[in-house]
Design a protein around this motif. Structure first.
Motif, PDB file in Angstrom:
ATOM      1  N   PHE A  27     129.189  97.024 -30.321  1.00 52.97           N
ATOM      2  CA  PHE A  27     130.004  96.584 -29.200  1.00 52.97           C
ATOM      3  C   PHE A  27     130.742  95.302 -29.567  1.00 52.97           C
ATOM      4  O   PHE A  27     130.146  94.365 -30.101  1.00 52.97           O
ATOM      5  CB  PHE A  27     129.135  96.336 -27.966  1.00 52.97           C
ATOM      6  CG  PHE A  27     128.499  97.587 -27.418  1.00 52.97           C
ATOM      7  CD1 PHE A  27     129.287  98.589 -26.866  1.00 52.97           C
ATOM      8  CD2 PHE A  27     127.125  97.756 -27.454  1.00 52.97           C
ATOM      9  CE1 PHE A  27     128.708  99.752 -26.368  1.00 52.97           C
ATOM     10  CE2 PHE A  27     126.538  98.915 -26.947  1.00 52.97           C
ATOM     11  CZ  PHE A  27     127.330  99.913 -26.406  1.00 52.97           C
ATOM     12  N   PHE A  41     135.841 103.342 -27.978  1.00 50.77           N
ATOM     13  CA  PHE A  41     135.450 103.705 -26.613  1.00 50.77           C
ATOM     14  C   PHE A  41     135.365 102.461 -25.737  1.00 50.77           C
ATOM     15  O   PHE A  41     134.845 101.433 -26.162  1.00 50.77           O
ATOM     16  CB  PHE A  41     134.075 104.400 -26.618  1.00 50.77           C
ATOM     17  CG  PHE A  41     133.704 105.070 -25.312  1.00 50.77           C
ATOM     18  CD1 PHE A  41     134.270 106.296 -24.966  1.00 50.77           C
ATOM     19  CD2 PHE A  41     132.816 104.484 -24.436  1.00 50.77           C
ATOM     20  CE1 PHE A  41     133.931 106.922 -23.770  1.00 50.77           C
ATOM     21  CE2 PHE A  41     132.462 105.098 -23.244  1.00 50.77           C
ATOM     22  CZ  PHE A  41     133.032 106.328 -22.903  1.00 50.77           C
ATOM     23  N   ASP A  42     135.883 102.578 -24.509  1.00 53.74           N
ATOM     24  CA  ASP A  42     135.759 101.498 -23.527  1.00 53.74           C
ATOM     25  C   ASP A  42     134.486 101.714 -22.718  1.00 53.74           C
ATOM     26  O   ASP A  42     134.280 102.791 -22.149  1.00 53.74           O
ATOM     27  CB  ASP A  42     136.978 101.472 -22.602  1.00 53.74           C
ATOM     28  CG  ASP A  42     138.232 100.988 -23.317  1.00 53.74           C
ATOM     29  OD1 ASP A  42     138.101 100.157 -24.234  1.00 53.74           O
ATOM     30  OD2 ASP A  42     139.330 101.454 -22.976  1.00 53.74           O
ATOM     31  N   TYR A  43     133.658 100.682 -22.644  1.00 57.36           N
ATOM     32  CA  TYR A  43     132.316 100.800 -22.087  1.00 57.36           C
ATOM     33  C   TYR A  43     132.050  99.637 -21.144  1.00 57.36           C
ATOM     34  O   TYR A  43     132.660  98.570 -21.276  1.00 57.36           O
ATOM     35  CB  TYR A  43     131.320 100.806 -23.251  1.00 57.36           C
ATOM     36  CG  TYR A  43     129.901 101.129 -22.897  1.00 57.36           C
ATOM     37  CD1 TYR A  43     129.522 102.414 -22.525  1.00 57.36           C
ATOM     38  CD2 TYR A  43     128.909 100.146 -22.965  1.00 57.36           C
ATOM     39  CE1 TYR A  43     128.198 102.713 -22.223  1.00 57.36           C
ATOM     40  CE2 TYR A  43     127.588 100.443 -22.665  1.00 57.36           C
ATOM     41  CZ  TYR A  43     127.232 101.723 -22.286  1.00 57.36           C
ATOM     42  OH  TYR A  43     125.930 102.015 -21.989  1.00 57.36           O
ATOM     43  N   TRP A  44     131.106  99.803 -20.189  1.00 56.91           N
ATOM     44  CA  TRP A  44     130.886  98.773 -19.176  1.00 56.91           C
ATOM     45  C   TRP A  44     130.401  97.453 -19.764  1.00 56.91           C
ATOM     46  O   TRP A  44     130.655  96.391 -19.199  1.00 56.91           O
ATOM     47  CB  TRP A  44     129.910  99.258 -18.104  1.00 56.91           C
ATOM     48  CG  TRP A  44     128.534  99.649 -18.564  1.00 56.91           C
ATOM     49  CD1 TRP A  44     128.096 100.924 -18.797  1.00 56.91           C
ATOM     50  CD2 TRP A  44     127.419  98.791 -18.834  1.00 56.91           C
ATOM     51  NE1 TRP A  44     126.778 100.911 -19.198  1.00 56.91           N
ATOM     52  CE2 TRP A  44     126.334  99.612 -19.223  1.00 56.91           C
ATOM     53  CE3 TRP A  44     127.217  97.407 -18.777  1.00 56.91           C
ATOM     54  CZ2 TRP A  44     125.087  99.091 -19.564  1.00 56.91           C
ATOM     55  CZ3 TRP A  44     125.983  96.895 -19.113  1.00 56.91           C
ATOM     56  CH2 TRP A  44     124.931  97.727 -19.498  1.00 56.91           C
ATOM     57  N   TRP A  45     129.698  97.497 -20.863  1.00 61.09           N
ATOM     58  CA  TRP A  45     129.200  96.270 -21.480  1.00 61.09           C
ATOM     59  C   TRP A  45     130.310  95.588 -22.272  1.00 61.09           C
ATOM     60  O   TRP A  45     130.660  94.443 -22.022  1.00 61.09           O
ATOM     61  CB  TRP A  45     128.000  96.604 -22.370  1.00 61.09           C
ATOM     62  CG  TRP A  45     127.474  95.531 -23.273  1.00 61.09           C
ATOM     63  CD1 TRP A  45     127.240  95.640 -24.613  1.00 61.09           C
ATOM     64  CD2 TRP A  45     127.056  94.203 -22.925  1.00 61.09           C
ATOM     65  NE1 TRP A  45     126.730  94.476 -25.123  1.00 61.09           N
ATOM     66  CE2 TRP A  45     126.606  93.574 -24.103  1.00 61.09           C
ATOM     67  CE3 TRP A  45     127.035  93.470 -21.742  1.00 61.09           C
ATOM     68  CZ2 TRP A  45     126.134  92.251 -24.138  1.00 61.09           C
ATOM     69  CZ3 TRP A  45     126.566  92.161 -21.760  1.00 61.09           C
ATOM     70  CH2 TRP A  45     126.123  91.564 -22.945  1.00 61.09           C
ATOM     71  N   ALA A  94     133.320  99.689 -27.594  1.00 61.96           N
ATOM     72  CA  ALA A  94     132.640 100.085 -28.825  1.00 61.96           C
ATOM     73  C   ALA A  94     133.668 100.187 -29.949  1.00 61.96           C
ATOM     74  O   ALA A  94     134.789 100.669 -29.739  1.00 61.96           O
ATOM     75  CB  ALA A  94     131.929 101.416 -28.647  1.00 61.96           C
ATOM     76  N   SER A 146     127.704 106.637 -18.645  1.00 64.40           N
ATOM     77  CA  SER A 146     128.837 106.592 -19.565  1.00 64.40           C
ATOM     78  C   SER A 146     128.408 106.658 -21.017  1.00 64.40           C
ATOM     79  O   SER A 146     129.261 106.753 -21.914  1.00 64.40           O
ATOM     80  CB  SER A 146     129.677 105.327 -19.323  1.00 64.40           C
ATOM     81  OG  SER A 146     128.881 104.171 -19.329  1.00 64.40           O
ATOM     82  N   ASN A 147     127.098 106.638 -21.286  1.00 64.67           N
ATOM     83  CA  ASN A 147     126.641 106.828 -22.658  1.00 64.67           C
ATOM     84  C   ASN A 147     126.932 108.236 -23.167  1.00 64.67           C
ATOM     85  O   ASN A 147     127.011 108.446 -24.381  1.00 64.67           O
ATOM     86  CB  ASN A 147     125.140 106.548 -22.760  1.00 64.67           C
ATOM     87  CG  ASN A 147     124.856 105.067 -22.857  1.00 64.67           C
ATOM     88  OD1 ASN A 147     125.218 104.422 -23.831  1.00 64.67           O
ATOM     89  ND2 ASN A 147     124.243 104.530 -21.827  1.00 64.67           N
ATOM     90  N   LEU A 159     130.240 107.790 -24.557  1.00 61.75           N
ATOM     91  CA  LEU A 159     130.135 106.860 -25.681  1.00 61.75           C
ATOM     92  C   LEU A 159     129.648 107.578 -26.930  1.00 61.75           C
ATOM     93  O   LEU A 159     130.246 107.442 -28.013  1.00 61.75           O
ATOM     94  CB  LEU A 159     129.175 105.727 -25.308  1.00 61.75           C
ATOM     95  CG  LEU A 159     128.807 104.755 -26.431  1.00 61.75           C
ATOM     96  CD1 LEU A 159     130.028 103.979 -26.894  1.00 61.75           C
ATOM     97  CD2 LEU A 159     127.696 103.799 -25.981  1.00 61.75           C
TER      98      LEU A 159
END
Length: 340
Positions: A235, A322-326, A329, A91-92, A95
């Motif tokens: 993040f 951006f929606d990210y797994w960690w 952002a 997913s980067n 991102l």
């Protein structure tokens, strides 16, 4: 997902970052992981099964790293293959496309790259890495819209050389660029060697998180003294992560849950994914709990806003990109002057 495995992992992480017997907790974690592999596989070798949970993979690779002595290997240094694969996979990809889009939109909003009266401008990029966050956006501009001067600062000589080669290939010339191999803490001492000493805009994508809290204010104050605006991409982690102690239960659950998601994503990428897990995710994960030296010091967006205002920036706004797994952002834009 196994509750017993999670509990054994939590016990080890709490011990590894404190004064408890980490070795015995690590052995307990190893036994629990072994028992669960046997139970899942009916006695066969279960490692690498497509049914393996993200948590189980995380534990297995953590145990391998501890056994092989690679858990505390630097993740951002020259030759750090795991990190470079990490930012270019999974997913980067989305991102960094979001980061590039955010920068392009920001340049347009600031009238640097749009309209008949587009301004001549200068840009400083802090912690440029190999240029992934900035180069595609910069390359997409017509030459007449590009910064009159571009300064890239990066601690890794190897990554900076990749970035420099990329910008040169895209048309950057010697008289309009500086490529500086140093940390942000060392950067003020380099000013008199640069072609310019102040900038209209500074950008920093996922780089200022590397600064420990006690070194952050001085860096933000320096950037305010030399730049009109500062755009930080970071993040927006949970407040419990930002302010909680390493062994705070809510913080521990947040990190374990997030990294189980991230590990599961990269495990699907085969050999490259395992290089990411072993060379980047596991060391960073352990650093959050003091089991190895921490490399990342993320915090919630609201605390970035507080730090920027404490450093003297007048106006600070945050936009989710951006929606990210960690964690999501965000782009945090700080300006010297209040918006009219």
């Amino acid at each position: 997902e196994s509750t017993a495995l999670r509990e054994a992992l939590t016990a080890y992480l709490r011990a590894a970052g404190g004064d408890e017997d980490a070795a015995s907790c690590l052995e307990a974690l190893r036994r629990q992981a072994r028992e669960e592999e046997k139970a899942e596989s009916g006695g066969a070798d279960h490692a690498g099964s497509t049914n393996e949970s993200g948590l189980a993979i995380l534990v297995r690779r953590l145990l391998l790293a501890k056994a092989g002595g690679s858990a505390d290997r630097p993740v951002y240094s020259d030759g750090a293959e795991g990190f470079e694969l990490f930012i270019r996979r999974g997913s980067n990809v989305g991102l960094y496309e979001a980061v590039q889009d955010a920068f392009q939109q920001l340049w347009t909003d600031l009238a640097f790259t749009s309209g008949e009266g587009a301004k001549a401008w200068s840009l400083l990029d802090v912690g440029s890495g190999s240029g992934l966050g900035l180069l595609p956006a910069w390359s997409s501009l017509e030459e007449s819209r590009r910064p009159r001067h571009l300064t890239l600062m990066e601690p890794s000589a190897e990554m900076l050389k990749v970035a420099e080669d990329g910008f040169r290939a895209a048309g950057a010339t010697d008289d309009e660029t500086d490529f500086v191999n140093c940390t942000v803490q060392e950067f003020p001492k380099q000013l008199d060697q640069l072609k310019v000493q102040s900038w209209n805009l500074a950008t920093a994508s996922f780089s200022l998180q590397s600064l420990p809290k006690d070194e952050r204010l001085a860096a933000l104050e320096f950037l305010r003294s030399t730049c009109d605006r500062l755009a930080i991409v970071e993040f927006d982690v949970a407040p419990a992560f930002s302010k909680g102690k390493n062994d705070d239960p809510e913080r521990m659950q947040f990190v374990i849950d997030a990294y189980a998601r991230g590990v599961a994503e990269y495990a699907e990428l085969g050999v490259d994914g395992m290089k990411v897990i072993d060379g980047f995710l596991v060391p960073v994960f352990l650093g959050y709990f003091g089991a190895v030296k921490a490399t990342n010091h993320e915090q919630a967006a609201r605390y970035w806003e507080e730090d920027l205002k404490a450093a003297g920036w007048a106006s600070v706004t945050t936009t989710r990109i951006f929606d990210y797994w960690w964690s999501p952002a965000v782009l945090v834009l700080a300006e010297k002057e209040e918006k009219s």
